[in-house]
Design a protein around this motif. Structure first.
Motif, PDB file in Angstrom:
ATOM      1  N   CYS A 177      -7.012  -1.903   9.633  1.00  0.00           N
ATOM      2  CA  CYS A 177      -5.830  -2.725   9.336  1.00  0.00           C
ATOM      3  C   CYS A 177      -5.793  -3.902  10.312  1.00  0.00           C
ATOM      4  N   PRO A 178      -5.873  -5.148   9.819  1.00  0.00           N
ATOM      5  CA  PRO A 178      -5.921  -6.313  10.715  1.00  0.00           C
ATOM      6  C   PRO A 178      -4.635  -6.508  11.514  1.00  0.00           C
ATOM      7  N   GLU A 179      -3.562  -5.880  11.070  1.00  0.00           N
ATOM      8  CA  GLU A 179      -2.297  -6.021  11.788  1.00  0.00           C
ATOM      9  C   GLU A 179      -2.146  -4.921  12.834  1.00  0.00           C
TER      10      GLU A 179
ATOM     11  N   PRO B 235       0.845  -1.204   0.000  1.00  0.00           N
ATOM     12  CA  PRO B 235       0.000   0.000   0.000  1.00  0.00           C
ATOM     13  C   PRO B 235       0.879   1.253   0.000  1.00  0.00           C
TER      14      PRO B 235
ATOM     15  N   LYS C  20       1.013  -6.879   5.618  1.00  0.00           N
ATOM     16  CA  LYS C  20       0.919  -8.101   4.808  1.00  0.00           C
ATOM     17  C   LYS C  20       0.385  -7.808   3.405  1.00  0.00           C
ATOM     18  N   GLY C  21       0.036  -6.550   3.168  1.00  0.00           N
ATOM     19  CA  GLY C  21      -0.437  -6.181   1.837  1.00  0.00           C
ATOM     20  C   GLY C  21      -1.835  -6.667   1.519  1.00  0.00           C
ATOM     21  N   CYS C  22      -2.675  -6.784   2.552  1.00  0.00           N
ATOM     22  CA  CYS C  22      -4.018  -7.313   2.331  1.00  0.00           C
ATOM     23  C   CYS C  22      -4.863  -6.394   1.466  1.00  0.00           C
ATOM     24  N   GLY C  23      -4.592  -5.088   1.543  1.00  0.00           N
ATOM     25  CA  GLY C  23      -5.332  -4.146   0.703  1.00  0.00           C
ATOM     26  C   GLY C  23      -6.610  -3.616   1.324  1.00  0.00           C
ATOM     27  N   ILE C  24      -6.900  -3.986   2.558  1.00  0.00           N
ATOM     28  CA  ILE C  24      -8.123  -3.482   3.204  1.00  0.00           C
ATOM     29  C   ILE C  24      -8.069  -1.957   3.310  1.00  0.00           C
TER      30      ILE C  24
ATOM     31  N   ILE D 142      -1.140  -1.880  12.237  1.00  0.00           N
ATOM     32  CA  ILE D 142       0.186  -1.272  12.038  1.00  0.00           C
ATOM     33  C   ILE D 142       0.129  -0.043  11.132  1.00  0.00           C
ATOM     34  N   VAL D 143      -1.055   0.569  11.008  1.00  0.00           N
ATOM     35  CA  VAL D 143      -1.119   1.862  10.326  1.00  0.00           C
ATOM     36  C   VAL D 143      -1.155   2.925  11.425  1.00  0.00           C
TER      37      VAL D 143
HETATM   38  S1  SF4 Z   1      -2.352  -3.493   3.270  1.00  0.00           S
HETATM   39 FE1  SF4 Z   1      -3.391  -4.533   4.952  1.00  0.00          FE
HETATM   40  S2  SF4 Z   1      -1.745  -4.983   6.382  1.00  0.00           S
HETATM   41 FE2  SF4 Z   1      -0.953  -3.452   5.006  1.00  0.00          FE
HETATM   42  S3  SF4 Z   1      -1.386  -1.534   5.995  1.00  0.00           S
HETATM   43 FE3  SF4 Z   1      -3.072  -1.905   4.609  1.00  0.00          FE
HETATM   44  S4  SF4 Z   1      -4.582  -2.907   5.909  1.00  0.00           S
HETATM   45 FE4  SF4 Z   1      -2.638  -3.039   7.003  1.00  0.00          FE
END
Ligand code: SF4
Ligand SMILES: Cc1ncc(C[n+]2csc(CCOP(=O)(O)OP(=O)(O)O)c2C)c(N)n1
Ligand code: SF4
Ligand code: SF4
Ligand SMILES: [Mg+2]
Lengths: 86, 290, 395
Positions: A44-46, A27, A65-69, A48-49
């Motif tokens: 962000c599921p981690e 992202p 993790k690059g989930c893209g949410i 970490i934003v």
């Molecule tokens: S892509 Fe997913 S893991 Fe990475 S910052 Fe966005 S929400 Fe969080």
């Protein structure tokens, strides 16, 4: 490593595991489009934003993790998912 | 930083991670969490690591409510209860199926604790097998769609009603797609004395087969189509519902997910979708969503 | 009868012993013949005689699960069960032990279904042998009561931290009225220190318990349980002696001998049948027979070295088992005693007798009959293992 009986472990110690290596899309946050709403940080599921001192948001790429949410949820379309290594 | 720390092994876009994060951030540090076996438990605690920033215990798949009630009893007996919240966070399998008896006992006994069901509508940890929470016609690995089957033939069990029937002072439904609402309900549940319950809808990208970026979008659609109504019950009475302004047809929700794909490709599938629409319509009527 | 003795039911004596150990949380589910213990405890709680949370749970599975949570939160915990209830706990027994939670539980030994039967044998606790719980077997009511604080002291030892079962024969001990000394609160306070575990569930020091261990660490967790059992092996005798110093009673540590030293025929057994065996031996010794008893008090940890030493001079060994491993035609004590002698120079025949299952009475005449069978070994007639008390008309 010393085994602690009761299978007891220290709080928050998964931080040793840098999940950023999982990522194939990254992202990229465009502050020019950002309204500082913080939705990206919430979803962000981690977790970490983080908010920077200037009020804008950035992920911690060590764990992202690059989930893209975040990109999907950003109301301003300020986050682009970019193929890693490009 | 959230009390659920990064570095955990949840899939990218994981619903359970979001649910765990919202729960902890709603409650804060002064709590003890009990997790039954399941995705959230496994991906947060590979020895010697733990993602939990609060005291946490995992015992077995079917006993989280009993373990939590023992924790609560111990704190009381040792004079350490004070404001410490005792929380169980279980998957739908741990809650609606194998752990139901222990939950019933704990709610009957009236322990001061909050049980949170993170409902991703199947046994994800073991590979997407159906549970009592799997909705009608979802294809899972043990209720697959096939030449003569539209997938899971059974309706989702109404767990909030079962808990409400135990006389719980507070039962609420929530969704990870509505974070502020969910966190408000979790906090409220923990602040009300006695056994309280929050049932959280949690779309799982891996199990439901949609792109990881769509976790929240799918969750929102479940609410917007009235397949997952958001409401609160106090002492068995519905006291608050989230109204829908522009209700969407269930197809919009179903078509985003691989687990319902067969309904759009198999002969007669579209006809069967009407049965799912009927569930949404019933919810609208029953809870007064419009 | 000594002055401080009272005649009470065995269950009451045990419940009273639990009370003076001051558990913080009790959680149990009623099942015959354990019921009187938990009823007596409920009455103590109702009368305000115990400062403890008494939980009426909806099953044995939740009883033990609640104690797992309570113990992890730092409480001293107690439960009691038997037979079907203990079997229902099976999965959680491993869990309690693996998490090193020093729960103490009285198992009122009873047969397992089917056919359903409420009477005594020891199939229930023997079937939980490998769950990582300490298991001691009581010979009489006084020992069953006295075992309770001994087991707390043992289980809670910081180098042990394992759950423990005090096994007493159902009805034979639980329902018998016997003169006993009820454990004094003051002596128990002196004998048993408060439970202060190093790690507990505590928001001020948020540890995680019950993590997922992969192949790189799982083995070592098990190994540490085994090591802790090894520590317990050394401590059981020590704690029995400390108990003797304070209360003045002693029942043996890991094992106990009765006219054993010169005995050519040695009978080995666990639990209440010990009393019958002693009576039998008294008769036979007066008739000049060389018979002795080796009581096994600790089945887990298994006292291998002590048994080896005790059997050094035996000519024949008889084991009595109120349990069977179906498909091996042998009881657990028989199997384990044979195994423990194999790598030694002691070459003594071990004959396994299974008897007293489902509550069948074991009279003195039966013990005599078995001793006579043991004598036939000299003549080359040797049974490996058999049911001693089969009804020929039904078999
Ligand atoms: S892509 Fe997913 S893991 Fe990475 S910052 Fe966005 S929400 Fe969080
Ligand atoms: C007694 C027992 N039976 C089965 C299992 C295997 N098992 C572990 S987790 C799990 C499913 C968990 O499903 P759920 O509670 O919905 O949580 P999720 O992983 O979906 O978040 C199963 C079947 C087990 N651990 N214990
Ligand atoms: S969601 Fe988008 S607009 Fe809102 S803070 Fe994040 S980047 Fe900015
Ligand atoms: S399968 Fe679903 S619940 Fe399990 S870790 Fe993956 S996204 Fe999360
Ligand atoms: Mg699930």
């Amino acid at each position: 490593m010393k085994l602690v009986i009761k299978t007891a472990t220290k709080p928050g110690s998964t931080r040793a595991n840098k999940t950023g290596a999982w990522r194939s899309f990254m992202p990229v946050f465009d502050h020019k489009l950002c309204s500082k709403c913080g939705i990206c940080a919430i979803y962000c599921p981690e977790g970490i934003v983080f908010k920077l001192e200037n009020g804008y948001f950035e992920p911690d790429y060590e764990y992202c993790k690059g989930c893209g949410i975040c990109a999907n949820e950003c109301p301003k379309k300020a986050i682009k998912m970019v193929l890693e290594g490009k | 930083m959230s009390l659920l720390k990064p570095g955990h092994r949840g899939c990218a876009g994981c619903c359970d991670a979001l649910a765990g994060k919202f729960v902890l951030d709603a409650i804060g540090e002064d709590c003890i969490v009990v997790s039954p076996t399941g995705c959230l438990e496994v991906f947060t605690t590979p020895y010697p690591e733990s993602a939990w920033g609060v005291p946490w215990i995992h015992s077995l798949f079917e006993n989280a409510a009993a373990v939590a009630s023992g924790v609560e009893a111990a704190l009381k007996s040792l004079g350490k209860k004070n404001n410490t919240k005792v929380i169980a966070i279980g998957g739908d399998g741990a809650t609606l199926d194998i752990g139901l008896q222990a939950i019933s006992g704990a709610f009957e006994r009236g322990h001061d604790f909050t049980y949170i069901c993170v409902d991703n509508e199947a046994y994800m940890n073991t590979g997407i097998q159906r549970s009592g929470a799997t909705p009608l016609y979802a294809s899972t690995t043990t209720s697959p769609a096939g030449k003569v089957s539209f997938g899971n033939p059974l309706h989702k069990k109404n767990m909030p009603a079962i808990i409400a029937a135990h006389g719980s002072p507070y039962v609420a439904t929530a969704s990870i797609a509505y974070a502020p609402d969910m966190m408000k309900k979790v906090k409220k549940a923990t602040e009300i004395k006695g056994p309280t319950y929050v049932h959280v809808h949690a779309p799982c990208c891996t199990g439901w087969k949609f792109e990881s970026s769509k976790t929240i979008e799918v969750g929102r659609l479940a609410v917007e189509t009235a397949l997952w109504p958001l409401y609160e019950m106090e002492n068995g009475v519905v006291t608050n519902v989230r109204k829908l302004k522009n209700r969407k047809p269930v197809e919009e929700y179903l078509k985003m997910q691989g687990r319902f794909k067969h309904l759009f490709t198999m002969e007669g599938g579209l006809e069967e979708i009407k049965k799912i629409q009927a569930i949404a319509d019933w919810n609208v009527k029953h809870f007064g969503l419009e | 009868m000594r002055k401080s003795m009272v005649v009470v039911e065995g269950s009451y004596a045990v419940a009273h012993a639990v009370k003076v150990c001051k558990p913080n949380v009790i959680s149990a589910y009623p099942i015959t013949p354990q019921t009187h213990i938990v009823e007596d405890l409920a009455q103590f709680a109702a009368d305000g005689e115990m400062n403890c949370e008494y939980m009426n749970v909806e099953s044995e599975f939740s009883a033990i699960s609640a104690l797992i949570g309570a113990s992890a939160a730092g409480a001293r915990t107690y439960s009691s069960t038997t037979s079907q209830g203990l079997a229902l706990m099976h999965e959680a027994l491993f869990n309690a032990s693996g998490m090193r939670l020093p729960i103490v539980m009285t198992v009122v030994n009873r047969a397992l279904s089917a056919p359903i039967n409420i009477w005594n044998d020891q199939q229930d606790s023997i079937s939980q042998r490998d769950t990582g719980w300490i298991q001691l077997y009581a010979e009489d009511v006084q020992e069953a009561a006295d075992m309770t604080p001994q087991l707390y002291k043992l289980a809670e030892n910081e180098d042990i931290l394992l759950p423990a079962m005090s096994c007493m024969d159902g009805f034979i001990l639980s329902h018998v009225y016997e003169p006993v000394i009820l454990l004094e609160q003051s002596l128990t306070d002196e004998f048993l220190p408060a439970y202060n575990p190093e790690f507990v569930l505590d928001p001020k020091n948020p540890m995680s318990f019950g993590a997922f261990a992969d192949p790189s660490t799982y083995t070592e967790f098990r190994y540490k349980q085994e090591k802790a059992m090894g520590v317990a092996l050394g401590k059981i005798e020590e704690i029995a002696n400390e108990f003797k110093d304070i209360y003045g009673r002693y029942y043996g540590g890991l094992i106990d001998g009765y006219v054993l030293d010169d005995a050519e025929i040695v009978i080995m057994a666990m639990g209440s049948v010990i009393g019958t065996i002693k009576d039998t031996i008294d008769v036979l010794r007066s008739e000049g027979e060389s018979v002795g008893l080796l009581k096994v008090r600790s089945f887990r940890p298994f006292p291998r070295d002590a048994i080896r030493a005790a059997l050094k001079n035996a000519k024949v060994v008889i084991t009595l088992d109120k349990n069977i491993s179906i498909g091996k035609n042998e009881g657990a004590l028989c199997t384990e005693v044979k195994a423990c002698l194999y790598n030694t120079d002691t070459r003594v025949p071990v004959i396994g007798f299974m008897l007293g299952h489902g509550g069948r009475d074991i009279p003195i005449s039966m013990i005599k009959k078995l001793i006579n069978k043991a004598k036939l070994v000299e003549k080359g007639i040797f049974v490996e293992s058999e049911y001693a008390d089969l009804r020929e008309d039904l078999a």
